[in-house]
Write an enzyme that holds these catalytic residues in place. Structure first.
Site, PDB file in Angstrom:
ATOM      1  N   ASP A  49      44.873  37.258  41.786  1.00  0.00           N
ATOM      2  CA  ASP A  49      43.858  38.278  41.463  1.00  0.00           C
ATOM      3  C   ASP A  49      43.902  38.605  39.971  1.00  0.00           C
ATOM      4  OD1 ASP A  49      46.243  39.659  41.472  1.00  0.00           O
ATOM      5  OD2 ASP A  49      45.518  41.334  42.692  1.00  0.00           O
ATOM      6  N   SER A  50      44.852  37.997  39.239  1.00  0.00           N
ATOM      7  CA  SER A  50      44.834  38.077  37.773  1.00  0.00           C
ATOM      8  C   SER A  50      43.511  37.543  37.235  1.00  0.00           C
ATOM      9  CB  SER A  50      46.002  37.281  37.180  1.00  0.00           C
ATOM     10  OG  SER A  50      46.023  35.966  37.698  1.00  0.00           O
ATOM     11  N   ASP A  88      45.402  35.180  46.657  1.00  0.00           N
ATOM     12  CA  ASP A  88      45.843  36.584  46.605  1.00  0.00           C
ATOM     13  C   ASP A  88      44.915  37.480  47.411  1.00  0.00           C
ATOM     14  OD1 ASP A  88      48.132  37.399  45.289  1.00  0.00           O
ATOM     15  OD2 ASP A  88      47.206  37.393  43.301  1.00  0.00           O
ATOM     16  N   LYS A 118      48.726  35.685  49.679  1.00  0.00           N
ATOM     17  CA  LYS A 118      49.835  36.423  49.058  1.00  0.00           C
ATOM     18  C   LYS A 118      49.508  37.909  49.096  1.00  0.00           C
ATOM     19  CE  LYS A 118      50.771  36.311  44.421  1.00  0.00           C
ATOM     20  NZ  LYS A 118      50.542  37.716  44.014  1.00  0.00           N
ATOM     21  N   GLU A 120      51.159  41.854  47.867  1.00  0.00           N
ATOM     22  CA  GLU A 120      52.159  42.566  47.063  1.00  0.00           C
ATOM     23  C   GLU A 120      52.874  43.612  47.924  1.00  0.00           C
ATOM     24  OE1 GLU A 120      50.535  44.157  43.444  1.00  0.00           O
ATOM     25  OE2 GLU A 120      49.774  42.201  42.792  1.00  0.00           O
ATOM     26  N   GLU A 187      58.370  39.132  40.141  1.00  0.00           N
ATOM     27  CA  GLU A 187      57.707  39.306  38.838  1.00  0.00           C
ATOM     28  C   GLU A 187      58.475  40.284  37.957  1.00  0.00           C
ATOM     29  OE1 GLU A 187      53.454  39.857  38.792  1.00  0.00           O
ATOM     30  OE2 GLU A 187      53.468  40.324  36.653  1.00  0.00           O
TER      31      GLU A 187
HETATM   32  O1  KIV Z   1      47.625  37.291  40.235  1.00  0.00           O
HETATM   33  C1  KIV Z   1      48.482  36.528  39.774  1.00  0.00           C
HETATM   34  O2  KIV Z   1      48.223  35.693  38.895  1.00  0.00           O
HETATM   35  C2  KIV Z   1      49.823  36.645  40.292  1.00  0.00           C
HETATM   36  C3  KIV Z   1      50.913  35.966  39.523  1.00  0.00           C
HETATM   37  C4  KIV Z   1      51.321  36.880  38.439  1.00  0.00           C
HETATM   38  C5  KIV Z   1      52.056  35.582  40.376  1.00  0.00           C
HETATM   39  O3  KIV Z   1      50.050  37.304  41.247  1.00  0.00           O
END
Ligand code: KIV
Length: 299
Positions: A49-50, A88, A118, A120, A187
């Protein structure tokens, strides 16, 4: 890159099985074309989600909608052939309850064809991890600095820098591993803590700013390419793609303003006219390199 065969796409259990077999290599990917390149060298690709910050100009990952993750997830799955693709779950799509998480994660799996999601959170998400895994959704966990909680943490800050924080973070890792996560992203953690966690759990730890003591590494592709304007201190720039793009764009703008581009070579001709299309020029050049026939060789 270790267990790839030419045709088989890696699955979540393949990544788990790589613990202790040598470093797992991963990058983020948001598009089909960069995914196709990264796919040749990585074990898994994360549609992080970055992308909200890197591609869409948000200050944090908090505003990223589920639909955006699905759209980019689909593109990456189309581009990558062998790596596991993990998507994510964005902020707000899974925290409310395990059943909300299942509904949204199932949508991500069905609409993108990715192999895992994924989420968090450690202890607070352990029940949700178990719920999803028991219902057929492989889950990668993400602990330490969890960027979706930036408004609670008060910034993108490294975690575990004082020993008093270690027990809680170690417990996070243990609980998501017990709940069935197939791997866990660590992280922005100090090395001694990452080392302890990696030794304590039987699923791979994937570090981002968490030292070489993890079972694998991941970076944001645009950061390591040298395309992102600002990067965290743990990023090594393996390329100068930002400079390369700027150089090409500058040259293009100069050529257009000087009317040096396009030339007839880049222009379609009328049928039967003298000016050739690029394909015809290519064919003509190819013919010209052939040895000319002599009168005697005509027979
Ligand atoms: O969103 C992302 O790019 C991530 C990485 C920092 C692992 O979760």
């Amino acid at each position: 890159m270790s267990v790839h065969s030419a045709n088989k796409r890696l699955m979540a259990p393949d990544i788990t099985a790589m613990k202790g077999q040598g470093p797992i290599v991963a990058l983020t990917a948001y598009h089909a074309h960069t995914a196709a390149i990264a796919d040749r060298y990585c074990d898994f690709l994360l549609v992080g989600d970055s992308l909200g910050m890197v591609m869409h100009g948000y200050e944090t990952t908090v505003p990223v909608p589920l639909e955006l993750m699905i759209m980019h997830g689909r593109a990456v799955v189309r581009g990558a052939k062998r790596s596991l693709v993990v998507v994510d779950m964005p902020f707000g799509s899974y925290e409310e309850s395990p059943s909300v998480a299942f509904r949204n994660a199932a949508r991500v799996m069905k609409e993108t064809d990715c192999g895992a999601v994924k989420i968090e959170g450690g202890r607070r998400m352990a029940e949700t991890v178990r719920y999803l895994v028991e219902r057929g959704i492989p889950v990668m966990s993400h602990i330490g600095l969890t960027p979706q909680s930036v408004n609670v943490i008060g910034g993108f800050k490294a975690q575990g820098r004082s020993k008093e924080q270690w027990a809680a973070i170690e417990e996070d890792a243990r609980l998501v591993a017990e709940a069935g996560a197939f791997a866990v992203v660590l992280e922005a953690l100090t090395e001694p803590l990452a080392q302890r966690i990696t030794a304590a759990i039987d699923i791979p730890t994937i570090g981002i700013g968490a030292s070489r003591s993890c079972d694998g590494q991941i970076l944001v592709l645009e950061d390591m390419l040298g395309l992102s304007p600002r990067v965290p201190r743990y990023v090594k720039k393996f390329g100068k793609v930002g400079e390369a793009i700027e150089g090409a764009v500058r040259a293009y703008a100069q050529d257009v303003r000087a009317r040096a581009f396009p030339t007839p070579e880049h222009t379609y001709a009328m049928k039967g006219a003298q000016t050739r299309t690029p394909e015809r020029v290519g064919a003509a050049q190819h013919k010209a390199t052939k040895k000319p026939k002599t009168p005697s060789s005509k027979g």
